[in-house]
Design an enzyme around this catalytic site. Structure first.
Site, PDB file in Angstrom:
ATOM      1  N   CYS A  65       0.883  -1.162   0.000  1.00 39.93           N
ATOM      2  CA  CYS A  65       0.000   0.000   0.000  1.00 39.93           C
ATOM      3  C   CYS A  65       0.925   1.218   0.000  1.00 39.93           C
ATOM      4  CB  CYS A  65      -0.997  -0.023   1.165  1.00 39.93           C
ATOM      5  SG  CYS A  65      -0.301   0.066   2.822  1.00 39.93           S
ATOM      6  N   HIS A  98      13.918 -16.637  11.144  1.00 41.81           N
ATOM      7  CA  HIS A  98      13.625 -16.781  12.572  1.00 41.81           C
ATOM      8  C   HIS A  98      12.133 -16.851  12.869  1.00 41.81           C
ATOM      9  CE1 HIS A  98      17.707 -15.152  14.256  1.00 41.81           C
ATOM     10  NE2 HIS A  98      17.883 -15.902  13.176  1.00 41.81           N
TER      11      HIS A  98
END
Ligand code: RB5
Length: 159
Positions: A65, A98
């Site tokens: 966006c 991670h």
């Protein structure tokens, strides 16, 4: 990789640009709109990309966006979606390694086009580590999602 991509009018140009770059690199891109530059609502594209991932039609998603913020907030309302706004290369790969980030969010009004393309490629090349501590933390996030689904917003009282 199968990638779902979506953007409102604020990210429309980069959405088309990134889709072309990814297709050129051999990725299978599912373009879920917007299909024109007219003003539109970013939650609609967050929902479409989240649904594609949760239904197994895409492995990862990219959402854009103007700032990348609104569409990221909307995407994270879907349990199982781990969307992050990453405007640096370290976060774009470490977020996958991670945290098993499955949606990359970008802001077309914030970063340049070459960086946006690079971040998309870095995100798609990264793989989750599978390390015990990373799996454990993700499991805690899943527990939070399940508690909200089954017990409602009050589940954290007394924590
Ligand atoms: C649209 O003008 C803009 O508000 C939207 O693209 C986004 O930046 C919201 O976070």
């Amino acid at each position: 990789m199968k990638v779902a991509i979506g953007a409102d009018h604020g990210g429309f140009l980069y959405k088309n640009m990134i889709a072309a770059v990814l297709t050129g690199k051999g990725h299978e891109v599912l373009d879920l709109g917007a299909y024109g530059p007219e003003p539109s609502d970013y939650p609609d594209y967050a929902k479409a990309v989240a649904a594609a991932i949760l239904e197994g039609k895409a492995e990862r998603g990219i959402l854009l966006c103007g700032s990348g913020v609104g569409i990221c907030v909307a995407a994270n309302k879907f349990p199982g979606i781990r969307a992050c706004l990453c405007h640096d290369s370290y976060s774009a790969h470490q977020g996958v390694e991670h945290d098993d980030m499955n949606v990359l969010c970008l802001g077309e009004r914030v970063i340049g086009p070459e960086l946006a393309n690079e971040l998309a490629l870095i995100f798609l090349e990264a793989r989750f580590s599978g390390a015990e501590r990373h799996v454990r933390r993700l499991e805690k996030i899943r527990e939070i999602e399940q508690a909200i689904i089954h017990e409602g917003r009050g589940f954290w009282h007394g924590v």
